[in-house]
Motif scaffolding. Sequence first.
Motif, mmCIF file in Angstrom:
data_model
loop_
_atom_site.group_PDB
_atom_site.id
_atom_site.type_symbol
_atom_site.label_atom_id
_atom_site.label_comp_id
_atom_site.label_asym_id
_atom_site.label_seq_id
_atom_site.Cartn_x
_atom_site.Cartn_y
_atom_site.Cartn_z
ATOM 1 N N SER A 32 0.826 -1.203 0.000
ATOM 2 C CA SER A 32 0.000 0.000 0.000
ATOM 3 C C SER A 32 0.862 1.256 0.000
ATOM 4 N N TRP A 33 0.308 2.303 -0.560
ATOM 5 C CA TRP A 33 0.995 3.590 -0.531
ATOM 6 C C TRP A 33 1.225 4.040 0.907
ATOM 7 N N TYR A 34 0.217 3.853 1.752
ATOM 8 C CA TYR A 34 0.308 4.309 3.131
ATOM 9 C C TYR A 34 1.437 3.588 3.876
ATOM 10 N N GLY A 35 1.488 2.282 3.716
ATOM 11 C CA GLY A 35 2.559 1.516 4.363
ATOM 12 C C GLY A 35 3.925 1.916 3.850
ATOM 13 N N LEU A 36 4.014 2.132 2.530
ATOM 14 C CA LEU A 36 5.283 2.540 1.934
ATOM 15 C C LEU A 36 5.735 3.891 2.481
ATOM 16 N N MET A 37 4.801 4.836 2.613
ATOM 17 C CA MET A 37 5.163 6.165 3.085
ATOM 18 C C MET A 37 5.531 6.154 4.566
ATOM 19 N N TRP A 38 4.885 5.292 5.340
ATOM 20 C CA TRP A 38 5.276 5.133 6.739
ATOM 21 C C TRP A 38 6.719 4.628 6.812
ATOM 22 N N ARG A 136 16.515 17.241 18.829
ATOM 23 C CA ARG A 136 16.949 16.685 17.542
ATOM 24 C C ARG A 136 15.895 15.741 16.954
ATOM 25 N N LEU A 137 15.261 14.980 17.812
ATOM 26 C CA LEU A 137 14.259 14.027 17.314
ATOM 27 C C LEU A 137 13.006 14.746 16.825
ATOM 28 N N ALA A 138 12.653 15.846 17.471
ATOM 29 C CA ALA A 138 11.504 16.622 17.010
ATOM 30 C C ALA A 138 11.735 17.114 15.585
ATOM 31 N N LEU A 139 12.982 17.482 15.309
ATOM 32 C CA LEU A 139 13.327 17.945 13.959
ATOM 33 C C LEU A 139 13.110 16.839 12.929
ATOM 34 N N VAL A 140 13.689 15.659 13.193
ATOM 35 C CA VAL A 140 13.614 14.605 12.185
ATOM 36 C C VAL A 140 12.200 14.041 12.067
ATOM 37 N N ALA A 141 11.407 14.156 13.137
ATOM 38 C CA ALA A 141 10.040 13.634 13.095
ATOM 39 C C ALA A 141 9.172 14.389 12.088
ATOM 40 N N ILE A 142 9.542 15.632 11.805
ATOM 41 C CA ILE A 142 8.755 16.416 10.843
ATOM 42 C C ILE A 142 8.768 15.750 9.476
ATOM 43 N N SER A 143 9.913 15.187 9.095
ATOM 44 C CA SER A 143 10.008 14.539 7.782
ATOM 45 C C SER A 143 9.094 13.315 7.712
ATOM 46 N N ALA A 144 8.994 12.581 8.830
ATOM 47 C CA ALA A 144 8.096 11.432 8.859
ATOM 48 C C ALA A 144 6.650 11.888 8.715
ATOM 49 N N GLY A 145 6.317 13.019 9.344
ATOM 50 C CA GLY A 145 4.963 13.560 9.219
ATOM 51 C C GLY A 145 4.607 13.906 7.783
ATOM 52 N N CYS A 147 5.804 12.463 5.057
ATOM 53 C CA CYS A 147 5.583 11.202 4.328
ATOM 54 C C CYS A 147 4.231 10.598 4.660
ATOM 55 N N ILE A 148 3.870 10.617 5.938
ATOM 56 C CA ILE A 148 2.597 10.018 6.360
ATOM 57 C C ILE A 148 1.420 10.773 5.757
ATOM 58 N N ARG A 149 1.503 12.080 5.725
ATOM 59 C CA ARG A 149 0.392 12.840 5.133
ATOM 60 C C ARG A 149 0.279 12.582 3.626
ATOM 61 N N CYS A 187 1.415 18.015 4.005
ATOM 62 C CA CYS A 187 2.614 17.413 3.421
ATOM 63 C C CYS A 187 3.583 18.482 2.941
ATOM 64 N N ILE A 188 3.077 19.482 2.240
ATOM 65 C CA ILE A 188 3.921 20.553 1.712
ATOM 66 C C ILE A 188 4.506 21.372 2.859
ATOM 67 N N PHE A 189 3.659 21.722 3.822
ATOM 68 C CA PHE A 189 4.144 22.528 4.947
ATOM 69 C C PHE A 189 5.221 21.788 5.729
ATOM 70 N N TYR A 190 4.982 20.515 6.040
ATOM 71 C CA TYR A 190 5.954 19.751 6.817
ATOM 72 C C TYR A 190 7.288 19.633 6.073
ATOM 73 N N THR A 191 7.221 19.466 4.766
ATOM 74 C CA THR A 191 8.455 19.352 3.989
ATOM 75 C C THR A 191 9.266 20.641 4.051
#
Length: 273
Positions: A32-38, A136-145, A147-149, A187-191
């Motif tokens: 699935s796209w969702y699983g792949l993006m996670w 530092r983890l808060a920073l990298v978590a944004i990228s995961a957000g 992808c998930i969106r 997605c755009i904002f988080y990126t």
Amino acid sequence: MLSLTLSLIDGFIYWNVSPVMFRIPGTSVLLSWYGLMWALGLVISRQVGLYIFLKEDRYTVNLPNLFLMIVIPAIVGARLGHFLFYDLHVLIRDPLVIIRPPFHGLSSHGGVLGILIGVYIWCRRNHAEYLFVIDRLALVAISAGACIRFGNLMNSEIVGVPTDVPWAFIFARVDQLPRHPAQLYECIFYTVFFLSMLYMWYMYARDWRSGVMLGMILTVLWTFRFVVESFKENQSAFESDLSLNMGQILSIPYILTGVALILLRKSITEIKT
């Protein structure tokens, strides 16, 4: 087989993308796209996080364990948070629903709480400065957000309210109404926000007091979430009776925490002695 229908109808974007990216031939296994993006979000955040900690040469010994203390609590927190915040009656009626596939229903607010708890446990065990690590983890978590969106967009879920703006999407798998592509907004904002904060870290963050970067991220990110929630359909019926929807209510503590962190840490730079 990838199934995608993207065209213009009455000037709006007609979105009819299959949530399934493809099926492995000869099997019932679906990607699935969702699983792949996670998965992509986890890989990107892990690699960027590894680069940051190695670059600063702090707490590098048990980094693999730190990754586990992020992923597992994030998923558990996101799953539990969804039912606590949006479908509590379902959880009360059938507690096993939380571990029963398919795992639809994940709350980012609950996921963040899970990460905060998991990282706290790791820091206690490894005698690490909590605010430094969580910065530092808060920073990298944004990228995961981000992808998930994008995965939510491919799933045609968390759709926006009806609108007539020229960039509206008709989510054919939901209905035939033009709607705000709220997932794409996020997605755009988080990126953009992730790249901006990564630049800020590279240029300035090593001179900031621990907690300042976390405060900035919480304040900006959850203020945006508060605003964008007004463009989304409510996830549960009970939200229609509320002045603010549940997503907005849950964003307020994060915003207040972010502002408090910035004010309490006061000076952006460390006092040199």
